[in-house]
Write an enzyme that holds these catalytic residues in place. Structure first.
Site, PDB file in Angstrom:
ATOM      1  N   SER A 149       0.813  -1.221   0.000  1.00  0.00           N
ATOM      2  CA  SER A 149       0.000   0.000   0.000  1.00  0.00           C
ATOM      3  C   SER A 149       0.846   1.270   0.000  1.00  0.00           C
ATOM      4  O   SER A 149       0.355   2.343  -0.349  1.00  0.00           O
ATOM      5  CB  SER A 149      -0.946   0.006   1.201  1.00  0.00           C
ATOM      6  N   ASP A 370      -4.257   5.994  11.751  1.00  0.00           N
ATOM      7  CA  ASP A 370      -3.347   5.482  10.717  1.00  0.00           C
ATOM      8  C   ASP A 370      -2.059   6.301  10.715  1.00  0.00           C
ATOM      9  O   ASP A 370      -2.019   7.418  10.193  1.00  0.00           O
ATOM     10  CB  ASP A 370      -4.019   5.547   9.344  1.00  0.00           C
ATOM     11  N   HIS A 373       0.402   5.022   6.641  1.00  0.00           N
ATOM     12  CA  HIS A 373       0.292   5.585   5.303  1.00  0.00           C
ATOM     13  C   HIS A 373       0.464   7.101   5.365  1.00  0.00           C
ATOM     14  O   HIS A 373       0.682   7.666   6.436  1.00  0.00           O
ATOM     15  CB  HIS A 373      -1.052   5.204   4.677  1.00  0.00           C
TER      16      HIS A 373
END
Length: 393
Positions: A149, A370, A373
């Site tokens: 990702s 998160d 990311h």
């Protein structure tokens, strides 16, 4: 005494890794099995003391891969973050390729100062990204990101950066299973993303889900590209319910688990062999994106009670307190032994400084916090500015 000597010697860890992987003769197998067990024991001790790559290799030593690659040219990866009101390079609302998980402004992030920082190397300037120039230089070519990702993060960043330069240019956006592509039709430039979190194969077999450390059958899809940008590390650390495999396999041997740095080294060595066997350097440029850090632990920047949540500024010190991760040393070693040319996008340190640049709670797909990311626009744009500098400087 041997443990102390091994921990004190800057090159011991990588030397043992080298020996484990160097194709021993049968009479040497007993000794090398001992070395592998010893390495596992030492790594367990070191992890309990928050070991860093600096404990094993000198980051300024001119014999390492990064230093050799940068000899005689500006080091793009040593510098500082400076405020620049002309940033960001695009708006998330005007880019049709951004996933909800990275679109922090759309999903309520109240501040925007994190968008205004530009990476400034100490000894030179990174050229301003020019999407039109990129398309003209790579007209008719195919570019593929291969990885997890974080590769998705970088893929969407690059397509947005180019789109901002040619907003009226016709594009074709396709997403199917683990393969995505954006084609800038007027220029014949196709940018693809191949999702594979480990680079090596993950297969479903009778025994269960098997991570094959010495197999890359997926690599057939990577052939014929004019540029390949690889990345892997994030998923190698996952355990428990977030771990997507039941066994690791090497040759005919199955393992319920093994030290993740050893597994990572074995997997990357398989990838290196694939590059050596399948890449024609006269037709394909190869890049490897360095370790992308997380910011879940505030102690990494000397603020133990914090995470990335609520952070609004980069870390401004020159020496990041957590040091360089050991996985960086593994990448450095494998790349140094890869025979075909691979350019190392050594973004770890500049990314470590950006504790402010994660989605945290402002993601359209991930609930919770998160800190893995990156928001778009944001840090991956700098990764691509460095890529651009490597291509055109």
């Amino acid at each position: 005494m041997l443990i102390k000597a091994l921990a004190a010697d800057n090159f011991s860890l990588l030397l043992v890794l080298f020996l484990i992987n160097s194709g021993p003769k049968p009479k040497e197998m007993g000794f090398l099995l001992f070395l592998q067990a010893l390495l596992l024991f030492v790594l367990q001790i070191l992890f309990s003391h928050q070991a860093r790559a600096e404990d094993f290799i000198s980051l300024s030593n001119a014999t390492n891969f990064s230093a050799r690659k940068l000899a005689g040219k500006c080091n793009l990866f040593r510098g500082k973050w400076v405020y620049d009101a002309s940033y960001p390079l695009y708006s998330s609302s005007s880019c049709p390729f951004i996933d909800a998980q990275f679109d922090c402004q759309k999903y309520g992030r109240p501040d925007n100062s994190y968008l205004k920082y530009r990476w400034q190397p100490f000894s030179c300037a990174i050229p301003r990204f020019n999407g039109l120039n990129f398309l003209e230089k790579w007209r008719g070519k195919k570019i593929m990101f291969v990885g997890d990702s974080l590769s998705l993060n970088q893929f969407q960043s690059l397509t947005c950066m180019i789109h901002a330069s040619v907003p009226k240019s016709k594009t074709t956006f396709i997403r199917k299973d683990g393969l995505s592509s954006v084609t800038f039709d007027d220029y014949g430039v196709k940018i693809l993303l191949f999702r594979t979190p480990y680079l090596v194969d993950l297969a479903i077999e009778k025994a269960g889900r098997v991570l094959k450390l010495d197999s890359i059958k997926n690599g057939n899809a990577w052939k014929g590209m004019n540029m390949l940008i690889f990345n892997t590390w994030h998923w190698w650390t996952h355990t428990g319910r977030t771990q997507p495999w039941d066994y690791m396999q090497e040759g005919n041997k199955f393992y319920k688990d093994m030290n993740r740095l050893i597994a990572y080294y074995k997997g990357l060595t398989t990838w290196s062999r694939w590059v050596n066997l399948n890449v024609d350097a006269s037709k394909t440029k190869v890049f490897f994106l360095g370790i992308s850090p997380t910011h879940y632990e505030g102690r990494d920047w000397n603020e133990p009670s914090k995470t990335c949540s609520g952070e609004k500024q980069p870390f401004f010190g020159l020496k990041y307190p957590a040091g360089t991760p050991l996985a960086w040393a593994v990448v450095n070693k494998v790349l140094s032994r890869t025979k075909k040319p691979v350019t190392f996008l050594d973004v770890t340190r500049l990314s470590q400084y950006r504790k402010d640049a994660h989605p945290s709670a402002y993601s359209g797909e991930h609930s919770g916090n998160d800190c893995s990311h990156w928001c778009l626009p944001g840090l991956p744009d700098t990764w691509n500015e460095v890529l651009y500098a490597e291509l055109f400087s």
